[in-house]
Design a protein around this motif. Structure first.
Motif, PDB file in Angstrom:
ATOM      1  N   GLY A 131       0.824  -1.212   0.000  1.00 34.14           N
ATOM      2  CA  GLY A 131       0.000   0.000   0.000  1.00 34.14           C
ATOM      3  C   GLY A 131       0.851   1.253   0.000  1.00 34.14           C
ATOM      4  N   GLU A 132       0.576   2.153  -0.926  1.00 32.74           N
ATOM      5  CA  GLU A 132       1.403   3.351  -1.077  1.00 32.74           C
ATOM      6  C   GLU A 132       1.335   4.249   0.150  1.00 32.74           C
ATOM      7  OE1 GLU A 132       2.084   7.070  -4.213  1.00 32.74           O
ATOM      8  OE2 GLU A 132       0.659   5.474  -4.670  1.00 32.74           O
ATOM      9  N   GLN A 136       4.561   5.327   2.320  1.00 32.52           N
ATOM     10  CA  GLN A 136       4.948   6.732   2.322  1.00 32.52           C
ATOM     11  C   GLN A 136       4.944   7.312   3.733  1.00 32.52           C
ATOM     12  OE1 GLN A 136       6.260   8.489  -0.121  1.00 32.52           O
ATOM     13  NE2 GLN A 136       6.090   6.685  -1.422  1.00 32.52           N
ATOM     14  N   GLU A 137       3.972   6.897   4.552  1.00 30.00           N
ATOM     15  CA  GLU A 137       3.902   7.380   5.931  1.00 30.00           C
ATOM     16  C   GLU A 137       5.152   6.982   6.712  1.00 30.00           C
ATOM     17  OE1 GLU A 137       1.101   6.823   9.925  1.00 30.00           O
ATOM     18  OE2 GLU A 137       0.479   5.942   8.020  1.00 30.00           O
ATOM     19  N   LEU A 138       5.586   5.716   6.528  1.00 32.11           N
ATOM     20  CA  LEU A 138       6.798   5.265   7.218  1.00 32.11           C
ATOM     21  C   LEU A 138       8.053   5.889   6.618  1.00 32.11           C
ATOM     22  CD1 LEU A 138       6.032   1.481   7.815  1.00 32.11           C
ATOM     23  CD2 LEU A 138       6.350   3.238   9.556  1.00 32.11           C
ATOM     24  N   LEU A 139       8.041   6.115   5.300  1.00 31.50           N
ATOM     25  CA  LEU A 139       9.211   6.703   4.647  1.00 31.50           C
ATOM     26  C   LEU A 139       9.500   8.105   5.175  1.00 31.50           C
ATOM     27  CD1 LEU A 139       9.124   5.700   0.860  1.00 31.50           C
ATOM     28  CD2 LEU A 139      10.960   5.294   2.505  1.00 31.50           C
ATOM     29  N   VAL A 140       8.449   8.882   5.435  1.00 36.73           N
ATOM     30  CA  VAL A 140       8.633  10.232   5.981  1.00 36.73           C
ATOM     31  C   VAL A 140       9.394  10.151   7.304  1.00 36.73           C
ATOM     32  CG1 VAL A 140       7.430  12.227   6.970  1.00 36.73           C
ATOM     33  CG2 VAL A 140       6.608  11.209   4.844  1.00 36.73           C
ATOM     34  N   LYS A 141       9.016   9.191   8.138  1.00 37.95           N
ATOM     35  CA  LYS A 141       9.669   9.017   9.438  1.00 37.95           C
ATOM     36  C   LYS A 141      11.090   8.489   9.271  1.00 37.95           C
ATOM     37  CE  LYS A 141       5.446   8.183  12.126  1.00 37.95           C
ATOM     38  NZ  LYS A 141       4.498   8.590  11.090  1.00 37.95           N
ATOM     39  N   PHE A 142      11.262   7.525   8.369  1.00 34.33           N
ATOM     40  CA  PHE A 142      12.581   6.910   8.184  1.00 34.33           C
ATOM     41  C   PHE A 142      13.580   7.863   7.524  1.00 34.33           C
ATOM     42  CE2 PHE A 142      12.498   2.109   8.749  1.00 34.33           C
ATOM     43  CZ  PHE A 142      11.436   2.152   9.637  1.00 34.33           C
ATOM     44  N   ASN A 143      13.081   8.890   6.877  1.00 34.87           N
ATOM     45  CA  ASN A 143      13.975   9.860   6.240  1.00 34.87           C
ATOM     46  C   ASN A 143      14.247  11.067   7.129  1.00 34.87           C
ATOM     47  OD1 ASN A 143      14.421   8.467   3.829  1.00 34.87           O
ATOM     48  ND2 ASN A 143      12.571   9.276   2.882  1.00 34.87           N
ATOM     49  N   SER A 144      13.689  11.069   8.344  1.00 39.78           N
ATOM     50  CA  SER A 144      13.900  12.200   9.242  1.00 39.78           C
ATOM     51  C   SER A 144      15.221  12.046  10.000  1.00 39.78           C
ATOM     52  CB  SER A 144      12.751  12.299  10.248  1.00 39.78           C
ATOM     53  OG  SER A 144      12.873  11.290  11.231  1.00 39.78           O
ATOM     54  N   LYS A 145      15.633  13.118  10.653  1.00 38.32           N
ATOM     55  CA  LYS A 145      16.881  13.095  11.417  1.00 38.32           C
ATOM     56  C   LYS A 145      16.746  12.272  12.695  1.00 38.32           C
ATOM     57  CE  LYS A 145      18.596  17.545   9.726  1.00 38.32           C
ATOM     58  NZ  LYS A 145      19.012  18.918  10.085  1.00 38.32           N
ATOM     59  N   LYS A 146      15.517  12.048  13.139  1.00 39.46           N
ATOM     60  CA  LYS A 146      15.271  11.289  14.369  1.00 39.46           C
ATOM     61  C   LYS A 146      14.865   9.843  14.073  1.00 39.46           C
ATOM     62  CE  LYS A 146      15.820  15.229  16.440  1.00 39.46           C
ATOM     63  NZ  LYS A 146      17.052  15.539  17.193  1.00 39.46           N
ATOM     64  N   ASP A 163       7.615  -6.235  10.568  1.00 37.52           N
ATOM     65  CA  ASP A 163       7.939  -6.904   9.311  1.00 37.52           C
ATOM     66  C   ASP A 163       8.269  -5.932   8.182  1.00 37.52           C
ATOM     67  OD1 ASP A 163       7.252  -9.108  10.771  1.00 37.52           O
ATOM     68  OD2 ASP A 163       5.266  -9.317   9.879  1.00 37.52           O
ATOM     69  N   LEU A 164       7.626  -4.767   8.205  1.00 39.44           N
ATOM     70  CA  LEU A 164       7.775  -3.822   7.106  1.00 39.44           C
ATOM     71  C   LEU A 164       9.015  -2.950   7.239  1.00 39.44           C
ATOM     72  CD1 LEU A 164       6.186  -3.080   4.567  1.00 39.44           C
ATOM     73  CD2 LEU A 164       4.913  -1.417   5.912  1.00 39.44           C
ATOM     74  N   CYS A 165       9.591  -2.877   8.445  1.00 40.15           N
ATOM     75  CA  CYS A 165      10.663  -1.914   8.714  1.00 40.15           C
ATOM     76  C   CYS A 165      11.879  -2.090   7.808  1.00 40.15           C
ATOM     77  CB  CYS A 165      11.082  -1.992  10.180  1.00 40.15           C
ATOM     78  SG  CYS A 165       9.876  -1.276  11.313  1.00 40.15           S
ATOM     79  N   SER A 166      12.323  -3.326   7.631  1.00 41.09           N
ATOM     80  CA  SER A 166      13.515  -3.562   6.806  1.00 41.09           C
ATOM     81  C   SER A 166      13.267  -3.185   5.350  1.00 41.09           C
ATOM     82  CB  SER A 166      13.935  -5.033   6.883  1.00 41.09           C
ATOM     83  OG  SER A 166      14.364  -5.360   8.180  1.00 41.09           O
ATOM     84  N   TYR A 167      12.046  -3.453   4.884  1.00 44.77           N
ATOM     85  CA  TYR A 167      11.702  -3.088   3.504  1.00 44.77           C
ATOM     86  C   TYR A 167      11.662  -1.572   3.335  1.00 44.77           C
ATOM     87  CZ  TYR A 167      10.446  -7.960   2.635  1.00 44.77           C
ATOM     88  OH  TYR A 167      10.478  -9.323   2.491  1.00 44.77           O
ATOM     89  N   VAL A 168      11.045  -0.889   4.291  1.00 41.60           N
ATOM     90  CA  VAL A 168      10.971   0.570   4.213  1.00 41.60           C
ATOM     91  C   VAL A 168      12.365   1.183   4.337  1.00 41.60           C
ATOM     92  CG1 VAL A 168      10.069   2.660   5.323  1.00 41.60           C
ATOM     93  CG2 VAL A 168       8.609   0.648   5.081  1.00 41.60           C
ATOM     94  N   ALA A 169      13.199   0.616   5.203  1.00 40.66           N
ATOM     95  CA  ALA A 169      14.574   1.111   5.345  1.00 40.66           C
ATOM     96  C   ALA A 169      15.319   1.026   4.021  1.00 40.66           C
ATOM     97  CB  ALA A 169      15.310   0.316   6.412  1.00 40.66           C
TER      98      ALA A 169
END
Length: 244
Positions: A131-132, A136-146, A163-169
Motif C-alpha cells: 500500500g502506497e 509513504q507514511e513510514l518513509l517520511v519518518k525513516f527519512n527524518s533526522k530522528k 515486518d515492514l521496517c527492513s523493507y521501508v529502510a
C-alpha cells in the motif's frame, strides 16, 4: 519516434517492470512459504515439538547450526516461523550466549537481504503489495533526522508491526550500517528473553522459565492490545523530536 510515443513506451516498460518486481516479491513473501508448507512440510514437522528439535540437533550438531541460521534468515524475510520459537530452541540446544551469537548472525543476514530486496525491487513493487499510503507514511519518518530513535522503538516494543521496517529502510535514505545496528539492538531484549527461557528449561529452571515466559506473553499481549495507542504515542514523540 516522437516524444509522445517515447513517453508512452517508457510508461509501458515501467508498468511491466513494476508487475515483474511485484510477482518476484509475492513469490518471496507468499509463494516460497506455501511451497515449503505444502511440498516440504517435513521441514516444519521436524520442529513441531521440543523432542523433535532436540533429536534433530543431537543428530546433526554441526549441520544444525546452518539449519538454524537458515530458518532465522527465512523468518525475517518471509516470517515463515515465529522467531521466539526458534530462539527458544537455540537457547535450549546451544546455551544462552552461543544461541545469542547464532541468532544475531541470522538476524544480521536476514535484515541485509530484506533491505536489499527493497532496494532492488523499488517503490512501485512495495506500493503494490503493502500500500502506497502505508509505505509513504513510514518513509517520511525513516527519512527524518530522528529516524534511529523511531526504528529502535519499533523493534523494542513487543506487539508492534516490525515486518515492514527492513523493507521501508531499503527504500529510504537510511544507510544500511546504522539501521542494522539499531534494529539488532532493538531486537536483542526479546531475543535474549526467548534464549534464556530455552536455557532455563534445559537446565531444569522451570520456575524462572515460566515467570519469564508469562511476563513475555503479557508484554506481547499489551503491545498488541495497545498497538494503536503505542503507534499514536510514537507519532507524537516523532512530532516533538522534529521540533527540537
Amino acid at each position: 519516434m516522437n516524444k509522445e510515443k517515447k513517453d508512452k513506451l517508457r510508461k509501458k516498460y515501467k508498468t511491466i517492470s513494476a508487475i515483474l518486481k511485484l510477482l518476484l516479491l509475492l513469490f518471496i513473501l507468499i509463494g516460497l512459504p506455501l511451497y515449503i508448507y505444502f511440498f516440504q512440510h517435513d521441514i516444519i514437522d521436524q520442529f513441531s515439538s521440543l523432542e523433535q528439535v532436540e533429536a534433530f540437533f543431537e543428530e546433526y550438531k554441526t549441520e544444525s547450526i546452518f539449519v538454524y541460521l537458515g530458518l532465522q534468515i527465512l523468518q525475517i524475510i518471509i516470517c515463515i516461523l515465529p522467531g521466539q520459537g526458534l530462539q527458544f530452541a537455540a537457547g535450549y540446544m546451544y546455551g544462552f550466549w552461543m544461541g545469542y551469537v547464532w541468532s544475531l548472525i541470522g538476524a544480521f543476514i536476514g535484515t541485509v537481504i530484506t533491505y536489499y530486496i527493497a532496494k532492488i525491487l523499488g517503490h512501485d513493487a512495495m506500493h503494490m503489495i503493502f500500500g502506497e499510503d502505508r509505505i509513504q507514511e513510514l518513509l517520511v519518518k525513516f527519512n527524518s533526522k530522528k529516524a534511529m530513535i523511531l526504528v529502535f522503538l519499533f523493534y523494542l516494543i513487543p506487539g508492534l508491526p516490525k515486518d515492514l521496517c527492513s523493507y521501508v529502510a531499503g527504500l529510504s535514505e537510511m544507510k544500511l550500517k546504522p539501521f542494522l545496528i539499531i534494529s539488532l539492538v532493538g531486537r536483542s531484549p526479546a531475543m535474549m528473553g526467548s534464549l534464556l527461557i530455552g536455557r532455563l528449561v534445559n537446565t531444569g529452571g522451570y520456575t524462572w522459565a515460566i515467570i519469564i515466559a508469562a511476563s513475555a506473553v503479557i508484554l506481547f499481549m499489551l503491545g498488541v492490545i495497545l498497538r494503536k495507542h503505542l503507534l499514536a504515542w510514537i507519532d507524537k514523540a516523532y512530532d516533538k523530536l522534529i521540533e527540537l
